[in-house]
Structure formats: structure tokens, C-alpha cells
Design a protein around this motif. Structure first.
Motif, PDB file in Angstrom:
ATOM      1  N   SER A  91       0.811  -1.215   0.000  1.00 59.44           N
ATOM      2  CA  SER A  91       0.000   0.000   0.000  1.00 59.44           C
ATOM      3  C   SER A  91       0.850   1.273   0.000  1.00 59.44           C
ATOM      4  O   SER A  91       0.309   2.382  -0.007  1.00 59.44           O
ATOM      5  CB  SER A  91      -0.927   0.022   1.224  1.00 59.44           C
ATOM      6  OG  SER A  91      -0.179  -0.008   2.425  1.00 59.44           O
ATOM      7  N   ALA A  92       2.148   1.120   0.011  1.00 63.10           N
ATOM      8  CA  ALA A  92       3.033   2.295   0.053  1.00 63.10           C
ATOM      9  C   ALA A  92       2.952   3.072  -1.250  1.00 63.10           C
ATOM     10  O   ALA A  92       2.985   2.501  -2.346  1.00 63.10           O
ATOM     11  CB  ALA A  92       4.469   1.847   0.311  1.00 63.10           C
ATOM     12  N   LYS A  93       2.855   4.393  -1.117  1.00 63.24           N
ATOM     13  CA  LYS A  93       2.797   5.256  -2.299  1.00 63.24           C
ATOM     14  C   LYS A  93       4.149   5.880  -2.619  1.00 63.24           C
ATOM     15  O   LYS A  93       4.413   6.236  -3.763  1.00 63.24           O
ATOM     16  CB  LYS A  93       1.752   6.352  -2.079  1.00 63.24           C
ATOM     17  CG  LYS A  93       0.327   5.811  -1.932  1.00 63.24           C
ATOM     18  CD  LYS A  93      -0.671   6.946  -1.730  1.00 63.24           C
ATOM     19  CE  LYS A  93      -2.092   6.405  -1.592  1.00 63.24           C
ATOM     20  NZ  LYS A  93      -3.083   7.501  -1.379  1.00 63.24           N
ATOM     21  N   ASP A  94       4.969   6.038  -1.600  1.00 60.29           N
ATOM     22  CA  ASP A  94       6.298   6.627  -1.774  1.00 60.29           C
ATOM     23  C   ASP A  94       7.337   5.511  -1.678  1.00 60.29           C
ATOM     24  O   ASP A  94       7.410   4.800  -0.666  1.00 60.29           O
ATOM     25  CB  ASP A  94       6.549   7.682  -0.700  1.00 60.29           C
ATOM     26  CG  ASP A  94       7.857   8.432  -0.917  1.00 60.29           C
ATOM     27  OD1 ASP A  94       8.590   8.105  -1.869  1.00 60.29           O
ATOM     28  OD2 ASP A  94       8.143   9.347  -0.127  1.00 60.29           O
ATOM     29  N   GLY A  95       8.141   5.353  -2.711  1.00 63.01           N
ATOM     30  CA  GLY A  95       9.105   4.265  -2.729  1.00 63.01           C
ATOM     31  C   GLY A  95      10.361   4.532  -1.930  1.00 63.01           C
ATOM     32  O   GLY A  95      11.099   3.589  -1.627  1.00 63.01           O
ATOM     33  N   VAL A  96      10.616   5.797  -1.554  1.00 61.20           N
ATOM     34  CA  VAL A  96      11.859   6.123  -0.840  1.00 61.20           C
ATOM     35  C   VAL A  96      11.936   5.444   0.521  1.00 61.20           C
ATOM     36  O   VAL A  96      12.936   4.790   0.832  1.00 61.20           O
ATOM     37  CB  VAL A  96      12.041   7.652  -0.714  1.00 61.20           C
ATOM     38  CG1 VAL A  96      13.232   7.972   0.183  1.00 61.20           C
ATOM     39  CG2 VAL A  96      12.251   8.277  -2.094  1.00 61.20           C
TER      40      VAL A  96
END
Length: 228
Positions: A91-96
Motif C-alpha cells: 500500500s506504500a505510495k512513496d518508494g523512498v
């Protein structure tokens, strides 16, 4: 078109050079974040293995540590990164942050062996002497053993940092615009297949050279502190 004009069209038009700047920022953020996580995990595992060695009651701790290092070191970094982004943190939107966690956990498996070798390089009599002075095992480890171990493993940790920096070039697989992904985006946008790659290679080279010099300075200062 001259080479200078080609460079201007590739990097200056639409401020594409800023893509490289932003990508460089993400690369450094992932590297530093992963290094911190890797050192923490590695130190915890190394200390746990040190205290569980020869202790039958803590055999399970040693088993868990060995299982972690075996599994993590056995999975390629790219595959581990994909597992974290598409399976664990789906569900993560930011890959950093995902990249920081993945690279950090991977680094921890290698740091554990480096730190453990440094701890084992310290004379075991140091622990016995500290215990005879009334220190607990934890106090002796924190105040006597680990500070000495750092001096033994600093060059190896420096090499791990450089390797980690270069490994982050695969972060683009999980929607992270690192410096490698930025160069690829510029290449795809401008159809210039040479200059973005040359700049990318130069950026990594400069970073590695700077890190190498900083580590050399740190090592010299540590030697001076020992009176050598």
C-alpha cells in the motif's frame, strides 16, 4: 550540432538538470538511511551472537540471527526490493521509505558479520578485566569492547558504505527517482543515449572518491588518537 550545444539541449532545456539534482538527493537519503538501519541491525545481531555463544539457553537467539543473515544474504537486492514494495508494503505510495528499509535490512545482514568480526578481534581478556571491575556485560560491551571494535572494522564499514551507495542504483525499480532513474528519464526524453549516462558515471565516481577521502581522514584521526 556541437557537443556543447547537445549538452545544453539535453540538460538545460526545461531545467532537466534539476532531475539529476533531485535524484541525487534521493540517492544520498536512501544511502544514509539504509546505513543507519544496517549499522543498528548489524550491531544488535553481532552483540546477540556474542552473548549467546556457548550459552545453551540462548541457542535460539543464535539460530534466529543465523536464519536472518542466511535468508537476506541469499536473496538478490533487486528481488528483495521488489518484495518489499509489491508484497510487504503493497500500500506504500512513496518508494523512498520502502527503499531505505529494504537496503537497510539487506545491509544489516552484512554489517552483522563485519561488526562480529571486530568484536571477536578484541582480546577476550578485556571483557574479563571489565567484569572484574564490577561492570556488567552490557556496560563492558558498550564502553570497552565496541569502541575498540570500531577501529578494527572501520575500513570494512567504509567499503560497505561505498557498495551500498552503488547498490541504490536499482531503486528505480520501485518508483524511486534516484540519480540513475533521473538519468534514464532524461535519456528517454531527449533521445540522447550518451551524455546522461556519462554524467551519471561521473556523479557516482565523484561520490565514491569523496567518500574514500573522508574515510581515509577518519582512519588517520583514529590512528592519531591511539598515539600511532
Amino acid at each position: 550540432m556541437s557537443w556543447i550545444d547537445q549538452i545544453k539541449d539535453t540538460f538545460l532545456e526545461d531545467n532537466r538538470y534539476m532531475w539529476m539534482v533531485e535524484g541525487l538527493g534521493n540517492t544520498l537519503l536512501i544511502t544514509v538511511g539504509a546505513l543507519v538501519i544496517g549499522v543498528i541491525i548489524g550491531a544488535l545481531i553481532a552483540i546477540a551472537k556474542y552473548f549467546s555463544e556457548g550459552n545453551k539457553r540462548l541457542r535460539w537467539v543464535n539460530w534466529i540471527c543465523d536464519f536472518y543473515t542466511t535468508v537476506i544474504r541469499g536473496i538478490p537486492m533487486t528481488v528483495l526490493l521488489l518484495l518489499f514494495f509489491f508484497v510487504i508494503f503493497v500500500s506504500a505510495k512513496d518508494g523512498v521509505p520502502v527503499a531505505i528499509a529494504a537496503f537497510g535490512i539487506n545491509s544489516g545482514a552484512y554489517m552483522a558479520e563485519l561488526i562480529r568480526s571486530g568484536i571477536n578481534a578484541v582480546d577476550k581478556g578485556q571483557m574479563e578485566a571489565a567484569r572484574s571491575l564490577g561492570m556488567s556485560k552490557g556496560q563492558a560491551m558498550a564502553k570497552i569492547i565496541l569502541p575498540q571494535a570500531v577501529k578494527y572494522i572501520l575500513p570494512a564499514i567504509g567499503n560497505e558504505l561505498i557498495a551500498l551507495l552503488k547498490e541504490t542504483s536499482v531503486a528505480g525499480y520501485v518508483a524511486v527517482v534516484d540519480v540513475t532513474k533521473a538519468a534514464t528519464n532524461i535519456r528517454n526524453k531527449t533521445y540522447d543515449a550518451v551524455n546522461p549516462i556519462l554524467l551519471l558515471a561521473l556523479v557516482y565516481l565523484v561520490m565514491v572518491v569523496v567518500l574514500t577521502q573522508l574515510l581515509a581522514i577518519l582512519e588517520r584521526r583514529l590512528r592519531k588518537s591511539d598515539g600511532k
